[in-house]
Design a protein around this motif. Structure first.
Motif, PDB file in Angstrom:
ATOM      1  N   LEU A 126      19.575  26.681 -28.603  1.00 47.42           N
ATOM      2  CA  LEU A 126      20.021  25.471 -29.298  1.00 47.42           C
ATOM      3  C   LEU A 126      19.222  25.321 -30.595  1.00 47.42           C
ATOM      4  O   LEU A 126      17.989  25.238 -30.574  1.00 47.42           O
ATOM      5  N   LEU A 155      24.269  27.500 -29.862  1.00 46.45           N
ATOM      6  CA  LEU A 155      24.853  26.247 -30.342  1.00 46.45           C
ATOM      7  C   LEU A 155      24.001  25.719 -31.486  1.00 46.45           C
ATOM      8  O   LEU A 155      22.768  25.693 -31.388  1.00 46.45           O
ATOM      9  N   ALA A 209      23.263  22.339 -33.587  1.00 48.88           N
ATOM     10  CA  ALA A 209      23.477  20.891 -33.679  1.00 48.88           C
ATOM     11  C   ALA A 209      23.206  20.383 -35.091  1.00 48.88           C
ATOM     12  O   ALA A 209      23.038  19.184 -35.296  1.00 48.88           O
ATOM     13  N   GLU A 215      26.976  27.531 -38.514  1.00 49.20           N
ATOM     14  CA  GLU A 215      27.469  28.547 -37.581  1.00 49.20           C
ATOM     15  C   GLU A 215      27.659  29.890 -38.265  1.00 49.20           C
ATOM     16  O   GLU A 215      27.331  30.939 -37.708  1.00 49.20           O
ATOM     17  N   TYR A 259      31.016  26.613 -31.959  1.00 50.18           N
ATOM     18  CA  TYR A 259      30.936  25.522 -32.927  1.00 50.18           C
ATOM     19  C   TYR A 259      30.579  24.236 -32.202  1.00 50.18           C
ATOM     20  O   TYR A 259      31.066  23.979 -31.098  1.00 50.18           O
ATOM     21  N   CYS A 260      29.720  23.418 -32.829  1.00 46.90           N
ATOM     22  CA  CYS A 260      29.173  22.265 -32.130  1.00 46.90           C
ATOM     23  C   CYS A 260      28.846  21.140 -33.110  1.00 46.90           C
ATOM     24  O   CYS A 260      28.438  21.391 -34.252  1.00 46.90           O
ATOM     25  N   LEU A 300      27.191  16.160 -27.023  1.00 52.34           N
ATOM     26  CA  LEU A 300      27.440  17.380 -27.761  1.00 52.34           C
ATOM     27  C   LEU A 300      28.911  17.751 -27.601  1.00 52.34           C
ATOM     28  O   LEU A 300      29.395  17.919 -26.480  1.00 52.34           O
ATOM     29  N   CYS A 301      29.608  17.845 -28.709  1.00 56.87           N
ATOM     30  CA  CYS A 301      31.001  18.286 -28.707  1.00 56.87           C
ATOM     31  C   CYS A 301      31.003  19.747 -29.164  1.00 56.87           C
ATOM     32  O   CYS A 301      30.402  20.077 -30.185  1.00 56.87           O
ATOM     33  N   PHE A 302      31.660  20.605 -28.427  1.00 55.37           N
ATOM     34  CA  PHE A 302      31.605  22.021 -28.769  1.00 55.37           C
ATOM     35  C   PHE A 302      32.892  22.715 -28.359  1.00 55.37           C
ATOM     36  O   PHE A 302      33.712  22.191 -27.598  1.00 55.37           O
ATOM     37  N   VAL A 358      32.568  28.958 -23.522  1.00 54.72           N
ATOM     38  CA  VAL A 358      32.662  27.496 -23.525  1.00 54.72           C
ATOM     39  C   VAL A 358      32.561  26.961 -22.094  1.00 54.72           C
ATOM     40  O   VAL A 358      31.838  25.988 -21.827  1.00 54.72           O
ATOM     41  N   HIS A 402      28.800  15.668 -22.766  1.00 53.47           N
ATOM     42  CA  HIS A 402      29.438  16.647 -23.644  1.00 53.47           C
ATOM     43  C   HIS A 402      30.951  16.509 -23.597  1.00 53.47           C
ATOM     44  O   HIS A 402      31.494  15.821 -22.730  1.00 53.47           O
ATOM     45  N   MET A 415      37.828  22.920 -32.645  1.00 50.61           N
ATOM     46  CA  MET A 415      36.457  22.576 -32.966  1.00 50.61           C
ATOM     47  C   MET A 415      36.154  22.647 -34.462  1.00 50.61           C
ATOM     48  O   MET A 415      35.343  21.868 -34.970  1.00 50.61           O
TER      49      MET A 415
END
Length: 305
Positions: free
Chosen positions: A73, A99, A101, A108, A122-123, A145-147, A159, A173, A179
């Protein structure tokens, strides 16, 4: 392959928030914080605190040999990303997932250029109201966290692996089918709220209520919305309204990272926000006066430090 080991690089607000949370839900030796010797010495001497509790982390230098991490991360600032990408090399293995953030729409690609885009999801991090002052972090809302994958469609095996792990360790999440559009949407939010609150040197409360600050924030976001059309992303007013609803859930006394940078007289990510908007505006022949004003004001503030 089940995710068991996690390496985090960057102990800013997000890094501390997630590292502290994970330290409560997984074996200490399975969570590693990557930092250079000087930082580690400072962390161990002064301590890192989250909501008043001293954090108990396992630190490791970039040079130390180790087994690859299942998940890495990235929670550094953008100006430290290239160095961070090199610092995690001993933690990267065949099945490692990464990931980022970070804010913006480019991190990315920077990571993928070195290790391959097949390792990168992608996050975006959203909804947290963490405030960091020195070695102290406080927050009320952890956010989420949206990914997801770069291209729209069904979730990949990577994923699903990450989602299963987040379920196990209680990390809020959301899997997002499209994404890259979400990344642009979060960029639009940051361009508005981060820069506006920084310029007004205030808090989220300033953009919760009607007035000049809220108007400036929305106007800056609309400039990104117009640029997204030219880039084939097609953000809409509905995306702006979504973020306004998210912002309304944040503590009025909290403030975004750029406002915290201004308070601490640190150089901000203005080049990542307004700087990117100005470049895209020039590329597509679209004027972006609100972001021009934000850019100039933030640059002027930084020159006075």
């Amino acid at each position: 392959m089940e995710i068991k080991t996690v390496s985090i690089i960057g102990l800013g607000a997000l890094g501390i928030l997630y590292a502290h949370h994970l330290s409560k839900h997984m074996p200490k030796e399975n969570l590693r914080i990557i930092a250079d010797e000087e930082r580690i010495k400072r962390y161990e001497t002064e301590g890192i605190y989250c909501n008043g509790e001293r954090c108990d982390f396992t630190y490791i230098t970039p040079e130390t040999p180790c087994d690859p991490a299942d998940l890495i991360l990235f929670t550094v600032k953008y100006d430290g990303l290239k160095e961070a990408v090199q610092s995690v090399k001993n933690h990267v293995g065949e099945s490692t997932v990464m990931l980022s953030a970070l804010n913006g729409i480019t991190s990315e690609a920077v990571i993928g250029e070195v290790y391959g885009m097949d390792k990168v999801l992608y996050c975006v991090a959203q909804g947290m109201d963490a405030v960091k002052a020195g070695n102290q972090l406080t927050y009320e809302n952890m956010g989420m966290l949206c990914f997801g994958d770069r291209e729209p469609g069904a979730a990949s095996g990577q994923v699903k692996r990450v989602a299963a792990f987040f379920n196990e360790v209680n990390v809020p999440h959301e899997i997002v089918p499209d994404m890259y559009r979400k990344l642009w949407s979060k960029f639009m939010l940051n361009v508005g709220v981060n820069q506006t609150v920084a310029v007004y040197q205030g808090h989220y409360g300033d953009i919760h209520r009607e007035g000049p600050a809220r108007e400036m924030m929305i106007a800056a976001m609309k400039e990104v919305m117009l640029l997204s059309e030219k880039e084939g992303i097609h953000l809409t007013e509905a995306d702006i309204n979504y973020w306004l609803d998210v912002l309304d859930t944040l503590s009025p006394e909290g403030k975004p990272s750029m406002a915290q940078d201004v308070d601490a007289k640190r150089h901000s990510e203005v080049e990542l926000f307004a700087g990117t908007v100005l470049k895209l505006g020039k590329k597509h022949g679209i004027t972006t006066p609100v972001n021009q004003e934000l850019y100039e004001k933030i640059k002027s503030m930084e020159e006075s430090y």
